[in-house]
Motif scaffolding. Structure first.
Motif, PDB file in Angstrom:
ATOM      1  N   PHE A  23       0.853  -1.198   0.000  1.00  0.00           N
ATOM      2  CA  PHE A  23       0.000   0.000   0.000  1.00  0.00           C
ATOM      3  C   PHE A  23       0.889   1.249   0.000  1.00  0.00           C
ATOM      4  CE2 PHE A  23      -2.840  -3.172   1.766  1.00  0.00           C
ATOM      5  CZ  PHE A  23      -4.076  -2.825   1.256  1.00  0.00           C
ATOM      6  N   LYS A  24       0.936   1.894  -1.149  1.00  0.00           N
ATOM      7  CA  LYS A  24       1.836   3.033  -1.308  1.00  0.00           C
ATOM      8  C   LYS A  24       1.040   4.259  -1.753  1.00  0.00           C
ATOM      9  CE  LYS A  24       5.834   1.919  -3.451  1.00  0.00           C
ATOM     10  NZ  LYS A  24       6.810   1.901  -4.563  1.00  0.00           N
ATOM     11  N   PHE A  25       1.319   5.400  -1.166  1.00  0.00           N
ATOM     12  CA  PHE A  25       0.588   6.623  -1.487  1.00  0.00           C
ATOM     13  C   PHE A  25       1.560   7.754  -1.753  1.00  0.00           C
ATOM     14  CE2 PHE A  25      -2.106   3.972   1.041  1.00  0.00           C
ATOM     15  CZ  PHE A  25      -3.384   4.166   0.560  1.00  0.00           C
ATOM     16  N   LYS A  26       1.281   8.505  -2.794  1.00  0.00           N
ATOM     17  CA  LYS A  26       2.048   9.718  -3.048  1.00  0.00           C
ATOM     18  C   LYS A  26       1.459  10.831  -2.175  1.00  0.00           C
ATOM     19  CE  LYS A  26       3.573  12.681  -6.732  1.00  0.00           C
ATOM     20  NZ  LYS A  26       3.033  13.445  -7.834  1.00  0.00           N
ATOM     21  N   ILE A  27       2.332  11.625  -1.582  1.00  0.00           N
ATOM     22  CA  ILE A  27       1.880  12.711  -0.714  1.00  0.00           C
ATOM     23  C   ILE A  27       1.921  14.025  -1.494  1.00  0.00           C
ATOM     24  CG2 ILE A  27       2.355  14.001   1.405  1.00  0.00           C
ATOM     25  CD1 ILE A  27       3.912  11.491   2.364  1.00  0.00           C
ATOM     26  N   ILE A  28       0.814  14.743  -1.443  1.00  0.00           N
ATOM     27  CA  ILE A  28       0.783  16.059  -2.091  1.00  0.00           C
ATOM     28  C   ILE A  28       0.441  17.096  -1.024  1.00  0.00           C
ATOM     29  CG2 ILE A  28      -0.243  17.450  -3.932  1.00  0.00           C
ATOM     30  CD1 ILE A  28      -1.162  14.786  -5.230  1.00  0.00           C
ATOM     31  N   ALA A  29       1.390  17.963  -0.727  1.00  0.00           N
ATOM     32  CA  ALA A  29       1.135  19.011   0.274  1.00  0.00           C
ATOM     33  C   ALA A  29       0.197  20.047  -0.330  1.00  0.00           C
ATOM     34  CB  ALA A  29       2.449  19.655   0.687  1.00  0.00           C
ATOM     35  N   THR A  30      -0.913  20.292   0.354  1.00  0.00           N
ATOM     36  CA  THR A  30      -1.906  21.248  -0.167  1.00  0.00           C
ATOM     37  C   THR A  30      -2.344  22.224   0.931  1.00  0.00           C
ATOM     38  OG1 THR A  30      -3.639  19.607   0.320  1.00  0.00           O
ATOM     39  CG2 THR A  30      -2.839  19.718  -1.954  1.00  0.00           C
ATOM     40  N   PRO A  31      -1.451  23.116   1.341  1.00  0.00           N
ATOM     41  CA  PRO A  31      -1.820  24.099   2.360  1.00  0.00           C
ATOM     42  C   PRO A  31      -2.916  25.034   1.839  1.00  0.00           C
ATOM     43  CG  PRO A  31       0.278  24.683   1.339  1.00  0.00           C
ATOM     44  CD  PRO A  31      -0.090  23.326   0.825  1.00  0.00           C
ATOM     45  N   GLY A  32      -3.669  25.609   2.781  1.00  0.00           N
ATOM     46  CA  GLY A  32      -4.721  26.555   2.392  1.00  0.00           C
ATOM     47  C   GLY A  32      -5.906  26.470   3.335  1.00  0.00           C
ATOM     48  N   HIS A  33      -6.591  25.326   3.313  1.00  0.00           N
ATOM     49  CA  HIS A  33      -7.670  25.101   4.285  1.00  0.00           C
ATOM     50  C   HIS A  33      -7.090  25.268   5.689  1.00  0.00           C
ATOM     51  CE1 HIS A  33     -11.184  23.365   6.174  1.00  0.00           C
ATOM     52  NE2 HIS A  33     -10.487  22.355   6.657  1.00  0.00           N
ATOM     53  N   VAL A  34      -5.976  24.591   5.929  1.00  0.00           N
ATOM     54  CA  VAL A  34      -5.083  24.854   7.071  1.00  0.00           C
ATOM     55  C   VAL A  34      -3.658  24.785   6.510  1.00  0.00           C
ATOM     56  CG1 VAL A  34      -6.606  23.947   8.883  1.00  0.00           C
ATOM     57  CG2 VAL A  34      -5.056  22.389   7.692  1.00  0.00           C
ATOM     58  N   ASP A  35      -2.695  25.260   7.277  1.00  0.00           N
ATOM     59  CA  ASP A  35      -1.316  25.280   6.761  1.00  0.00           C
ATOM     60  C   ASP A  35      -0.781  23.876   6.490  1.00  0.00           C
ATOM     61  OD1 ASP A  35      -0.931  28.033   6.657  1.00  0.00           O
ATOM     62  OD2 ASP A  35      -0.505  28.138   8.811  1.00  0.00           O
ATOM     63  N   ASP A  36      -1.148  22.939   7.381  1.00  0.00           N
ATOM     64  CA  ASP A  36      -0.678  21.559   7.209  1.00  0.00           C
ATOM     65  C   ASP A  36      -1.817  20.709   6.677  1.00  0.00           C
ATOM     66  OD1 ASP A  36       2.011  21.711   8.208  1.00  0.00           O
ATOM     67  OD2 ASP A  36       1.117  22.058  10.171  1.00  0.00           O
ATOM     68  N   HIS A  37      -1.978  20.680   5.406  1.00  0.00           N
ATOM     69  CA  HIS A  37      -2.983  19.793   4.809  1.00  0.00           C
ATOM     70  C   HIS A  37      -2.301  18.952   3.752  1.00  0.00           C
ATOM     71  CE1 HIS A  37      -6.362  18.174   2.641  1.00  0.00           C
ATOM     72  NE2 HIS A  37      -7.215  18.697   3.501  1.00  0.00           N
ATOM     73  N   LEU A  38      -2.564  17.649   3.796  1.00  0.00           N
ATOM     74  CA  LEU A  38      -1.982  16.743   2.814  1.00  0.00           C
ATOM     75  C   LEU A  38      -3.075  16.037   2.026  1.00  0.00           C
ATOM     76  CD1 LEU A  38       0.679  14.940   5.083  1.00  0.00           C
ATOM     77  CD2 LEU A  38       0.999  16.989   3.689  1.00  0.00           C
ATOM     78  N   CYS A  39      -2.809  15.801   0.750  1.00  0.00           N
ATOM     79  CA  CYS A  39      -3.647  14.909  -0.041  1.00  0.00           C
ATOM     80  C   CYS A  39      -2.813  13.664  -0.333  1.00  0.00           C
ATOM     81  CB  CYS A  39      -4.062  15.558  -1.350  1.00  0.00           C
ATOM     82  SG  CYS A  39      -5.138  16.983  -1.136  1.00  0.00           S
ATOM     83  N   TYR A  40      -3.494  12.560  -0.573  1.00  0.00           N
ATOM     84  CA  TYR A  40      -2.810  11.299  -0.822  1.00  0.00           C
ATOM     85  C   TYR A  40      -3.307  10.694  -2.121  1.00  0.00           C
ATOM     86  CZ  TYR A  40      -1.676  11.689   4.162  1.00  0.00           C
ATOM     87  OH  TYR A  40      -1.224  12.122   5.388  1.00  0.00           O
ATOM     88  N   LEU A  41      -2.362  10.338  -2.978  1.00  0.00           N
ATOM     89  CA  LEU A  41      -2.706   9.768  -4.278  1.00  0.00           C
ATOM     90  C   LEU A  41      -2.323   8.294  -4.291  1.00  0.00           C
ATOM     91  CD1 LEU A  41      -3.696  10.460  -7.204  1.00  0.00           C
ATOM     92  CD2 LEU A  41      -1.284  10.825  -7.781  1.00  0.00           C
ATOM     93  N   PHE A  42      -3.289   7.447  -4.597  1.00  0.00           N
ATOM     94  CA  PHE A  42      -3.082   6.000  -4.585  1.00  0.00           C
ATOM     95  C   PHE A  42      -3.124   5.472  -6.012  1.00  0.00           C
ATOM     96  CE2 PHE A  42      -5.070   1.682  -4.033  1.00  0.00           C
ATOM     97  CZ  PHE A  42      -3.977   1.078  -3.442  1.00  0.00           C
ATOM     98  N   GLU A  43      -2.114   4.681  -6.365  1.00  0.00           N
ATOM     99  CA  GLU A  43      -2.071   4.042  -7.684  1.00  0.00           C
ATOM    100  C   GLU A  43      -2.165   5.057  -8.824  1.00  0.00           C
ATOM    101  OE1 GLU A  43      -2.188   0.283  -8.479  1.00  0.00           O
ATOM    102  OE2 GLU A  43      -1.050   0.571  -6.662  1.00  0.00           O
ATOM    103  N   ASN A  44      -1.675   6.262  -8.575  1.00  0.00           N
ATOM    104  CA  ASN A  44      -1.731   7.332  -9.586  1.00  0.00           C
ATOM    105  C   ASN A  44      -3.129   7.607 -10.110  1.00  0.00           C
ATOM    106  OD1 ASN A  44       0.640   8.746 -10.120  1.00  0.00           O
ATOM    107  ND2 ASN A  44       1.576   6.869 -10.922  1.00  0.00           N
ATOM    108  N   LYS A  45      -4.147   7.256  -9.338  1.00  0.00           N
ATOM    109  CA  LYS A  45      -5.506   7.302  -9.879  1.00  0.00           C
ATOM    110  C   LYS A  45      -6.498   7.843  -8.853  1.00  0.00           C
ATOM    111  CE  LYS A  45      -8.844   5.999 -12.643  1.00  0.00           C
ATOM    112  NZ  LYS A  45      -9.513   4.893 -13.225  1.00  0.00           N
ATOM    113  N   HIS A  46      -6.320   7.468  -7.604  1.00  0.00           N
ATOM    114  CA  HIS A  46      -7.312   7.775  -6.580  1.00  0.00           C
ATOM    115  C   HIS A  46      -6.767   8.836  -5.625  1.00  0.00           C
ATOM    116  CE1 HIS A  46      -9.460   4.211  -7.955  1.00  0.00           C
ATOM    117  NE2 HIS A  46      -8.289   3.594  -7.921  1.00  0.00           N
ATOM    118  N   LEU A  47      -7.418   9.988  -5.620  1.00  0.00           N
ATOM    119  CA  LEU A  47      -6.921  11.121  -4.840  1.00  0.00           C
ATOM    120  C   LEU A  47      -7.802  11.349  -3.607  1.00  0.00           C
ATOM    121  CD1 LEU A  47      -4.989  13.658  -4.733  1.00  0.00           C
ATOM    122  CD2 LEU A  47      -6.906  14.908  -5.775  1.00  0.00           C
ATOM    123  N   PHE A  48      -7.208  11.167  -2.440  1.00  0.00           N
ATOM    124  CA  PHE A  48      -7.922  11.440  -1.188  1.00  0.00           C
ATOM    125  C   PHE A  48      -7.583  12.877  -0.788  1.00  0.00           C
ATOM    126  CE2 PHE A  48      -7.280   6.966  -1.738  1.00  0.00           C
ATOM    127  CZ  PHE A  48      -8.581   6.503  -1.605  1.00  0.00           C
TER     128      PHE A  48
END
Ligand SMILES: [Zn+2]
Length: 250
Positions: free
Chosen positions: A96-121
């Motif tokens: 189970f591997k996830f790419k981490i995408i830092a997405t500050p804005g809503h709060v300063d420390d917000h992360l999104c996670y991309l699974f299998e290059n297809k599913h974005l949490f």
């Protein structure tokens, strides 16, 4: 990992979703706001929890973590505590591997996670037809974060943490008078909500087409927002700030 995985949703609190990725044996959970619901699902399906992914530090996202850690002492928790500065992916056991995408804005420390290059949490960064409130006050960061998500492959599926779609659609229709443009997607969403009570996940391609917050660099949208707000809108960022303000007061 082998493509033999499933992504399911659990409804929690008023309108939260807890997303679970599993391979019929092991599971990773995203933003477990409530532990009991997760625990019931795992035990009903004989799944072992190996990982927790947190997008940000709000109680309706991380409220169940402590209890899950007590139940599953070996569980690995990935959070937003500055780690994204050093890491660009998180790997749990069993592939189970996830790419981490830092997405500050809503709060300063917000992360999104991309699974299998297809599913974005995408937590509270991106909603269907909307985006998260900018609690951090940093609109440049929020805008840049959305730009980052926009650059993902258009067939990416987005899994936001809230069911806000219908409300966001009403805001969109009130803001953009061209209701014909939204007729088809509105019908699709209405029937999805009617049939399943859930409008998610949603394709990034649809968001790029219909989500005003992702269309702020479009001159037509800038003119529309300038008209609505009686402000001078000179670029995408100014459009985003004005649009977010409109949405706050909706
Ligand atoms: Zn939040």
């Amino acid at each position: 990992m082998k493509s033999d995985y499933r992504i399911i949703k659990l409804k929690a609190l008023q309108d939260n979703y807890i997303w679970i990725i599993h391979n019929r044996q092991y599971a990773v959970v995203v933003d477990p706001s409530v532990a009991d619901i997760v625990q019931d699902f795992l035990s009903d399906n004989s799944l072992e929890l190996i990982g927790v992914l947190l997008t940000h530090n709000h109680i309706d996202h991380n409220g169940g973590v402590r209890q899950l850690q007590e139940l599953y002492p070996d569980v690995k928790v990935h959070n937003y505590l500055g780690r994204h500065l050093m890491e660009n992916e998180v790997e749990f056991n069993y592939g189970f591997k996830f790419k981490i995408i830092a997405t500050p804005g809503h709060v300063d420390d917000h992360l999104c996670y991309l699974f299998e290059n297809k599913h974005l949490f995408c937590g509270d960064t991106l909603f269907s037809f909307g985006c998260g409130r900018v609690f951090s006050g940093d609109f440049v960061a929020a805008y840049t974060s959305l730009e980052k998500l926009k650059s993902l492959p258009t067939n990416t599926l987005c899994y936001p943490a809230h069911e806000y779609t219908w409300n966001n659609l009403q805001f969109t229709l009130l803001t953009d008078n061209n209701s014909d443009y939204y007729a088809d997607i509105k019908e699709q969403i209405a029937s999805r909500l009617h049939d399943t009570g859930c409008s998610l996940p949603v394709a990034l391609s649809d968001e790029l087409r219909y989500n005003l917050f992702l269309r702020c660099d479009d001159l037509a949208v800038q003119n529309m927002i300038a008209d609505k707000t009686q402000q001078v809108i000179g670029d995408g960022l100014e459009c985003f700030v004005a649009l977010r303000e409109l949405r706050n007061n909706f």
